[in-house]
Design an enzyme around this catalytic site. Structure first.
Site, PDB file in Angstrom:
ATOM      1  N   PHE A  24       0.851  -1.195   0.000  1.00  0.00           N
ATOM      2  CA  PHE A  24       0.000   0.000   0.000  1.00  0.00           C
ATOM      3  C   PHE A  24       0.884   1.242   0.000  1.00  0.00           C
ATOM      4  O   PHE A  24       1.705   1.424   0.894  1.00  0.00           O
ATOM      5  CB  PHE A  24      -0.910  -0.003   1.230  1.00  0.00           C
ATOM      6  CG  PHE A  24      -1.793   1.217   1.313  1.00  0.00           C
ATOM      7  CD1 PHE A  24      -2.916   1.330   0.497  1.00  0.00           C
ATOM      8  CD2 PHE A  24      -1.501   2.251   2.187  1.00  0.00           C
ATOM      9  CE1 PHE A  24      -3.730   2.451   0.554  1.00  0.00           C
ATOM     10  CE2 PHE A  24      -2.308   3.384   2.260  1.00  0.00           C
ATOM     11  CZ  PHE A  24      -3.421   3.475   1.439  1.00  0.00           C
ATOM     12  N   GLY A  25       0.703   2.096  -1.006  1.00  0.00           N
ATOM     13  CA  GLY A  25       1.460   3.358  -1.092  1.00  0.00           C
ATOM     14  C   GLY A  25       0.545   4.530  -0.788  1.00  0.00           C
ATOM     15  O   GLY A  25      -0.574   4.609  -1.297  1.00  0.00           O
ATOM     16  N   TYR A  26       1.027   5.459   0.061  1.00  0.00           N
ATOM     17  CA  TYR A  26       0.209   6.627   0.416  1.00  0.00           C
ATOM     18  C   TYR A  26       0.922   7.941   0.101  1.00  0.00           C
ATOM     19  O   TYR A  26       0.345   9.017   0.243  1.00  0.00           O
ATOM     20  CB  TYR A  26      -0.159   6.582   1.913  1.00  0.00           C
ATOM     21  CG  TYR A  26       1.064   6.508   2.813  1.00  0.00           C
ATOM     22  CD1 TYR A  26       1.599   5.273   3.180  1.00  0.00           C
ATOM     23  CD2 TYR A  26       1.699   7.660   3.258  1.00  0.00           C
ATOM     24  CE1 TYR A  26       2.730   5.196   3.977  1.00  0.00           C
ATOM     25  CE2 TYR A  26       2.822   7.595   4.057  1.00  0.00           C
ATOM     26  CZ  TYR A  26       3.342   6.358   4.416  1.00  0.00           C
ATOM     27  OH  TYR A  26       4.480   6.299   5.202  1.00  0.00           O
ATOM     28  N   GLY A  27       2.199   7.867  -0.277  1.00  0.00           N
ATOM     29  CA  GLY A  27       2.971   9.085  -0.565  1.00  0.00           C
ATOM     30  C   GLY A  27       3.554   8.998  -1.964  1.00  0.00           C
ATOM     31  O   GLY A  27       2.823   8.792  -2.937  1.00  0.00           O
ATOM     32  N   SER A  28       4.881   9.063  -2.041  1.00  0.00           N
ATOM     33  CA  SER A  28       5.508   9.014  -3.368  1.00  0.00           C
ATOM     34  C   SER A  28       5.226   7.695  -4.077  1.00  0.00           C
ATOM     35  O   SER A  28       5.258   7.629  -5.307  1.00  0.00           O
ATOM     36  CB  SER A  28       7.020   9.238  -3.257  1.00  0.00           C
ATOM     37  OG  SER A  28       7.632   8.147  -2.605  1.00  0.00           O
ATOM     38  N   GLU A  99      12.935   3.140   0.606  1.00  0.00           N
ATOM     39  CA  GLU A  99      12.234   3.606   1.814  1.00  0.00           C
ATOM     40  C   GLU A  99      13.099   3.458   3.074  1.00  0.00           C
ATOM     41  O   GLU A  99      12.575   3.367   4.181  1.00  0.00           O
ATOM     42  CB  GLU A  99      10.920   2.824   1.991  1.00  0.00           C
ATOM     43  CG  GLU A  99       9.972   2.906   0.797  1.00  0.00           C
ATOM     44  CD  GLU A  99       9.462   4.317   0.502  1.00  0.00           C
ATOM     45  OE1 GLU A  99       9.268   5.100   1.449  1.00  0.00           O
ATOM     46  OE2 GLU A  99       9.294   4.639  -0.684  1.00  0.00           O
TER      47      GLU A  99
END
Ligand code: SIN
Length: 195
Positions: A24-28, A99
């Protein structure tokens, strides 16, 4: 906790016994997909909110002058919309490096958005990169104006910190998603950049 999390993530959460993993990606990770994936779907997680509270030493700033990027903070009742990618476990070699500045992988329930395929369950287990308050690169809260001024002045190997905010805000708009924190920082940032 050291801000380089590569070996910690490997030790804490081996993934090689799995065929594939939902990230799950929420930023870049929403707008910069520099990795291969098998599938990609909008999704959300409950109980978390985006905040520009994490320092960036390696992408949008330097160790001497860190930028400000997103992490998630717990917030009962909140919903955070992002993009989920189905990846093979070897993809985490690249992702853990990307990350590495304070983010630890954690498993979390993922909920699909725009779910038209009723043959699939609307929830699955996914992995999210979280930068907790005990990592050395953590910056913590500040006012919207302070955050925007900081971001306007920061740049790093991946480019200007402002680009991180502007691309993310656009990606969220493209997904029809309102995020008050991100849009407030974008508004202040545009003033700082005189646009
Ligand atoms: C993410 O996008 O999910 C993690 C934070 C970042 O890389 O911006």
């Amino acid at each position: 906790m050291s801000h380089n999390t590569i070996s910690l993530n490997k030790q804490r959460q081996p993934l090689h016994h799995l065929d594939s993993v939902w990230l799950f990606g929420y930023g870049s990770l929403i707008y910069k997909t520099d990795f291969e994936y098998l599938d990609c779907r909008p999704a959300c997680i409950y109980g978390w909110e985006r905040r520009f509270w994490q320092g960036s030493h390696d992408h949008r700033g330097t160790p001497q002058a860190p930028g400000r990027v997103l992490t998630l903070v717990e917030s009962p009742g909140a919903r955070c919309v992002g993009m989920a990618y189905q990846v093979t476990p070897d993809t985490f070699e690249h992702l853990d490096h990307r990350e590495k500045n304070g983010y630890l992988r954690v498993f979390t329930p993922l909920h699909w958005l725009n779910d038209s395929d009723h043959s699939e369950p609307d929830e699955t287990e996914g992995v999210v990169y979280l930068a907790a308050a005990n990592n050395e690169a953590y910056l913590g809260p500040a006012s919207d104006v302070e955050i925007a001024v900081h971001i306007a002045q920061s740049t790093g190997p991946s480019g200007p910190n402002s680009e991180y905010v502007l691309k993310l805000a656009q990606a969220l708009r493209d997904m029809n998603e309102q995020d008050e924190h991100v849009f407030a920082i974008e508004r202040e940032l545009l003033k700082q950049l005189d646009r």
